[in-house]
Design a protein around this motif. Structure first.
Motif, mmCIF file in Angstrom:
data_model
loop_
_atom_site.group_PDB
_atom_site.id
_atom_site.type_symbol
_atom_site.label_atom_id
_atom_site.label_comp_id
_atom_site.label_asym_id
_atom_site.label_seq_id
_atom_site.Cartn_x
_atom_site.Cartn_y
_atom_site.Cartn_z
ATOM 1 N N LEU A 136 0.584 -1.262 0.222
ATOM 2 C CA LEU A 136 -0.096 0.006 0.104
ATOM 3 C C LEU A 136 0.905 1.251 -0.203
ATOM 4 O O LEU A 136 0.432 2.430 -0.384
ATOM 5 N N ALA A 137 2.042 1.051 0.568
ATOM 6 C CA ALA A 137 2.711 2.348 0.855
ATOM 7 C C ALA A 137 3.677 2.599 -0.053
ATOM 8 O O ALA A 137 4.222 3.826 -0.536
ATOM 9 N N LEU A 138 4.419 1.687 -0.595
ATOM 10 C CA LEU A 138 5.735 1.609 -1.557
ATOM 11 C C LEU A 138 5.692 2.506 -2.718
ATOM 12 O O LEU A 138 6.514 3.006 -3.256
ATOM 13 N N PRO A 139 4.373 2.553 -3.451
ATOM 14 C CA PRO A 139 4.306 3.181 -4.377
ATOM 15 C C PRO A 139 4.624 4.838 -4.259
ATOM 16 O O PRO A 139 4.708 5.769 -5.199
ATOM 17 N N PHE A 140 4.379 5.368 -3.011
ATOM 18 C CA PHE A 140 4.559 6.647 -2.561
ATOM 19 C C PHE A 140 5.907 7.151 -2.023
ATOM 20 O O PHE A 140 6.162 8.220 -1.463
ATOM 21 N N GLY A 141 6.882 6.099 -1.961
ATOM 22 C CA GLY A 141 8.001 6.337 -1.448
ATOM 23 C C GLY A 141 8.728 5.347 -0.518
ATOM 24 O O GLY A 141 7.790 4.466 -0.149
ATOM 25 N N ARG A 142 9.679 5.323 -0.005
ATOM 26 C CA ARG A 142 10.509 4.475 1.095
ATOM 27 C C ARG A 142 9.645 4.307 2.175
ATOM 28 O O ARG A 142 9.373 5.484 2.634
ATOM 29 N N VAL A 143 9.882 3.286 2.898
ATOM 30 C CA VAL A 143 9.271 3.045 4.151
ATOM 31 C C VAL A 143 10.459 2.882 5.096
ATOM 32 O O VAL A 143 11.055 2.032 4.974
ATOM 33 N N ASN A 144 10.599 3.847 5.973
ATOM 34 C CA ASN A 144 11.562 3.755 7.152
ATOM 35 C C ASN A 144 11.172 2.665 8.025
ATOM 36 O O ASN A 144 12.171 1.705 8.437
ATOM 37 N N LYS A 145 9.907 2.663 8.722
ATOM 38 C CA LYS A 145 9.738 1.564 9.561
ATOM 39 C C LYS A 145 8.534 0.994 9.708
ATOM 40 O O LYS A 145 7.541 1.732 9.133
ATOM 41 N N LEU A 146 8.373 -0.171 9.863
ATOM 42 C CA LEU A 146 7.007 -0.765 9.815
ATOM 43 C C LEU A 146 6.582 -1.715 11.091
ATOM 44 O O LEU A 146 7.556 -2.263 11.598
ATOM 45 N N ILE A 147 5.490 -1.396 11.604
ATOM 46 C CA ILE A 147 5.280 -2.013 13.022
ATOM 47 C C ILE A 147 3.772 -2.775 12.707
ATOM 48 O O ILE A 147 2.793 -1.729 12.498
ATOM 49 N N THR A 148 3.515 -3.853 12.874
ATOM 50 C CA THR A 148 2.428 -4.425 12.936
ATOM 51 C C THR A 148 1.870 -4.930 14.162
ATOM 52 O O THR A 148 2.539 -5.571 14.915
ATOM 53 N N LEU A 149 0.716 -4.566 14.494
ATOM 54 C CA LEU A 149 -0.141 -5.019 15.696
ATOM 55 C C LEU A 149 -1.021 -5.659 15.474
ATOM 56 O O LEU A 149 -2.460 -5.508 15.183
ATOM 57 N N ARG A 150 -0.787 -7.151 15.190
ATOM 58 C CA ARG A 150 -1.550 -8.343 14.697
ATOM 59 C C ARG A 150 -2.994 -8.590 15.592
ATOM 60 O O ARG A 150 -4.080 -8.798 15.228
ATOM 61 N N THR A 151 -2.527 -8.183 17.097
ATOM 62 C CA THR A 151 -3.841 -8.565 17.794
ATOM 63 C C THR A 151 -4.785 -7.364 17.847
ATOM 64 O O THR A 151 -5.887 -7.575 18.259
ATOM 65 N N LYS A 152 -4.326 -6.189 17.314
ATOM 66 C CA LYS A 152 -5.161 -5.024 17.341
ATOM 67 C C LYS A 152 -5.691 -5.084 15.742
ATOM 68 O O LYS A 152 -6.621 -4.053 15.460
ATOM 69 N N ASP A 153 -5.260 -5.754 14.834
ATOM 70 C CA ASP A 153 -5.489 -5.384 13.397
ATOM 71 C C ASP A 153 -5.151 -4.230 13.001
ATOM 72 O O ASP A 153 -5.675 -3.536 12.481
#
Length: 499
Positions: free
Chosen positions: A46-63
Motif C-alpha cells: 500500500l505504501a511503497l508506490p509513494f516512497g521508501r518506508v523507514n519503519k513498519l510495525i504491525t499490531l496483529r492482535t489489534k488488526d
C-alpha cells in the motif's frame, strides 16, 4: 527499515478516526482494520508506490499497523490518494490516517530476519518505482511508459473516471486520469505510479469487457511520461492533489456531452427499457483469466447492495433511501430484523449500485463507518403476510417514490453526481427564501453552517458548507425535500465546489 512490536503506542491514535481532517500531518501513518493474518508485504504494498518506508510495525492482535515514511510529503501524498480511493487488502477496506506520533521507536534487535526481508522488498520496489520509462530491469520492457492510453469500444453503458480508477487500481496505484472524446470514441489517459504497474494492467485488461458484451478496453502505452492535471472534476483527476480546483463553479446546463460524469449521464439507467432489447439479446462477455481482477458483470444484475456497520439506534429505511438515492433510484430497502446493523438496498441497476458503493463505502453515518458491498441477493424480498409489525416497518418499497432523482431520461441530475463532501448544493430555492432563512433551517436542525453563497447567475441555487462530511451527509438526509413554501421543496446534493 525496522519492524517490531510497539510498546509506546497506545489508543490515542483512535481519536483521529472520527476527525481525520483535523489530524496534524505526520510522516507516521496509522492503518486500521487490517486482516488478522496480514503480512508485512501486504502492508508495504500500500505504501511503497509513494516512497521508501523507514519503519513498519504491525499490531496483529489489534488488526493495526504503523508506517513511518521517508518524508511528511510522501505520507501526505499517500493519505490524499487513499482518501479518494479506499485501499483494500484481500477485499477488506483499510483505513489510513495520520498518527499522533512524529516517529516510530522500535526494538532493532527484534526479528532481524523480518527486518532484512522488508528492507529488501522496500529497496527493490522503490528502485522499480523510480525507473524512467526507458529504463530496463525487473523484466520491464524498454520504452514502456507509466501512462496508458485507453479506448473504450462498443460503449453501451457509461464508463466513468470512477469506474476506470476502480478497475485499474487493482494493478497498482493510479495517480492521475484524464478522459476525453476523440474520433467519436471515449478515451482516457491513466498514469500509474510506475511503469511495471502499467505493463501489468495492459497485459491483464487489454481486450476485456467491463460489462457483458460491451465496453471493451483497448489499451496501449502512451508516449507521455507523465500527465499534467489542472482540475479535479468529472473529466480529470489527480488523486494525489485534493487541493486542485474544479475548473467551474456552477454545474453545466448542457446534457448529452460525450463524457458522462460519474453516473449514466448520456445513457438510460437500464438497457432494455429504452432500446427495446431484452437482456438476453446482449451477448455474453469473454471469460476472464483467473489473474484478471476486472469484474465482468451484466448491468441487469448485482443491483442489490449490502450495507453493514450501521447504527441500529438511528438508521431507518427512509434514511438509506435518501442517502443512496443521491447515486441512483432506490427501489427497496430492508433492514435485517435479527441484525439491525445490516441492511439491503436495491438500486435500479448495477451501474447505480456500483456508483453508490464506490462513493459511500467507508463514509460515516450516524457515527459509524459504514461498509457497502455487492449482495448475493438478486432482489430485496418484501415481508410475507405473517410478518410482525416491526419486521414490516424495517422493509420499504420505494419503487413508486416521487423523490427518485433519475427517473427522467436526460435529467440534469445525471451530470451532478459527486462524492460526499462538506459542501452541499441546494436547489429549487424560492425567491422569497433568504440566506438567513436557509442558514437558520440548517442550524436549527443541529448543523454548523461554515459558509453560504447563492449562485450569481441563478438564485434558485446555493452552496452551503458545513463543519464536516459526516455532518453534510446527515444534513442531506434530514433536509432533502424539506418544504420551503406551499409548492416548492428543497433539493440537496453533494457539491464538487467549495466556497
Amino acid at each position: 527499515m525496522s519492524t517490531s512490536s510497539l510498546s509506546s503506542v497506545d489508543g490515542t491514535d483512535r481519536l483521529c478516526v472520527s476527525e481525520r481532517a483535523q489530524c496534524v500531518p505526520s510522516r507516521v501513518l496509522h492503518l486500521l482494520q487490517l486482516p488478522a493474518d496480514v503480512s508485512e508485504q501486504e502492508v508495504l504494498a500500500l505504501a511503497l508506490p509513494f516512497g521508501r518506508v523507514n519503519k513498519l510495525i504491525t499490531l496483529r492482535t489489534k488488526d493495526q499497523a504503523f508506517l513511518e515514511m521517508m518524508s511528511e510529503d510522501a505520507a501526505a501524498t499517500m493519505v490524499n490518494y487513499y482518501t479518494t480511493a479506499t485501499p483494500t487488502i484481500r477485499n477488506q477496506p483499510i483505513f489510513i490516517q495520520y498518527s499522533t506520533h512524529r516517529e516510530l521507536k522500535t526494538d532493532n534487535l527484534t526479528n532481524q530476519r523480518a527486518q532484512v526481508a522488508l528492507q529488501t522488498i522496500s529497496t527493490a520496489a522503490v528502485q522499480s518505482a523510480n525507473m524512467t520509462p526507458g529504463g530496463e530491469g525487473r523484466g520491464l520492457a524498454p520504452g514502456h511508459s507509466s501512462v496508458l492510453r485507453i479506448i473504450v469500444e462498443n460503449l453501451f453503458y457509461p464508463v466513468t473516471l470512477e469506474v476506470l480508477q476502480q478497475i485499474f487500481s487493482k494493478f497498482g496505484s493510479v495517480l492521475k486520469i484524464i478522459t476525453f472524446t476523440r474520433n467519436n470514441q471515449f478515451q482516457a489517459l491513466l498514469q500509474f505510479s510506475d511503469a511495471m504497474h502499467a505493463q501489468h494492467a495492459k497485459a491483464s485488461l487489454d481486450g476485456q469487457n467491463i460489462y457483458n458484451g460491451c465496453c471493451t478496453l483497448r489499451i496501449d502505452f502512451s508516449k507521455l511520461s507523465a500527465l499534467n492535471v489542472k482540475y479535479n472534476n468529472d473529466k480529470s483527476r489527480d488523486f494525489t492533489r485534493a487541493d486542485l480546483p474544479t475548473g467551474e463553479l456552477e454545474p453545466s446546463p448542457t446534457f448529452g456531452v460525450a463524457l458522462p460524469p460519474y453516473g449514466a449521464a448520456a445513457f438510460p439507467p437500464t438497457f432494455h427499457q429504452h432500446t427495446g432489447l431484452s437482456m438476453a439479446a446482449v451477448p455474453g462477455s469473454l471469460v476472464s483469466p483467473p489473474r484478471v481482477s476486472l469484474q465482468v458483470v451484466s448491468p441487469a444484475v448485482h443491483s442489490v447492495l449490502l450495507v453493514s456497520n450501521l447504527n441500529p439506534e438511528s438508521v431507518s429505511p427512509h434514511c438509506l433511501f435518501i442517502l443512496f438515492g443521491v447515486y441512483g433510484d432506490v427501489q427497496r430497502v430492508k433492514i435485517l430484523f435479527n441484525k439491525k446493523e445490516n441492511a439491503l438496498v436495491q438500486m435500479s441497476d448495477a451501474t447505480q449500485a456500483q456508483l453508490a458503493m464506490s462513493h459511500l463505502n467507508g463514509q460515516r453515518l450516524h457515527g459509524n463507518v459504514i461498509r457497502v458491498t455487492l449482495s448475493k441477493h438478486p432482489v430485496v424480498q418484501l415481508p410475507r403476510g405473517g410478518a410482525g409489525q416491526e419486521e414490516q416497518a424495517l422493509t420499504r418499497d420505494f419503487s413508486g417514490s416521487a423523490l427518485h432523482r433519475f427517473k427522467k431520461p436526460g435529467s440534469k441530475n445525471f451530470n451532478n453526481i459527486f462524492p460526499p463532501s462538506a459542501t452541499l448544493h441546494l436547489s429549487n430555492i424560492p425567491s422569497s427564501v433568504s440566506e438567513e432563512v436557509l442558514k437558520e433551517l440548517f442550524s436549527s436542525s443541529g448543523f454548523t453552517v461554515k459558509a453560504f453563497k447563492f449562485f450569481q447567475k441563478d438564485r434558485k441555487m446555493a452552496l452551503m458548507q458545513l463543519a464536516s462530511v459526516e455532518e453534510a451527509i446527515e444534513a442531506l438526509i434530514t433536509l432533502h425535500d424539506h418544504q420551503l413554501d406551499h409548492n416548492q421543496h428543497l433539493r440537496v446534493s453533494f457539491s464538487k465546489s467549495t466556497i
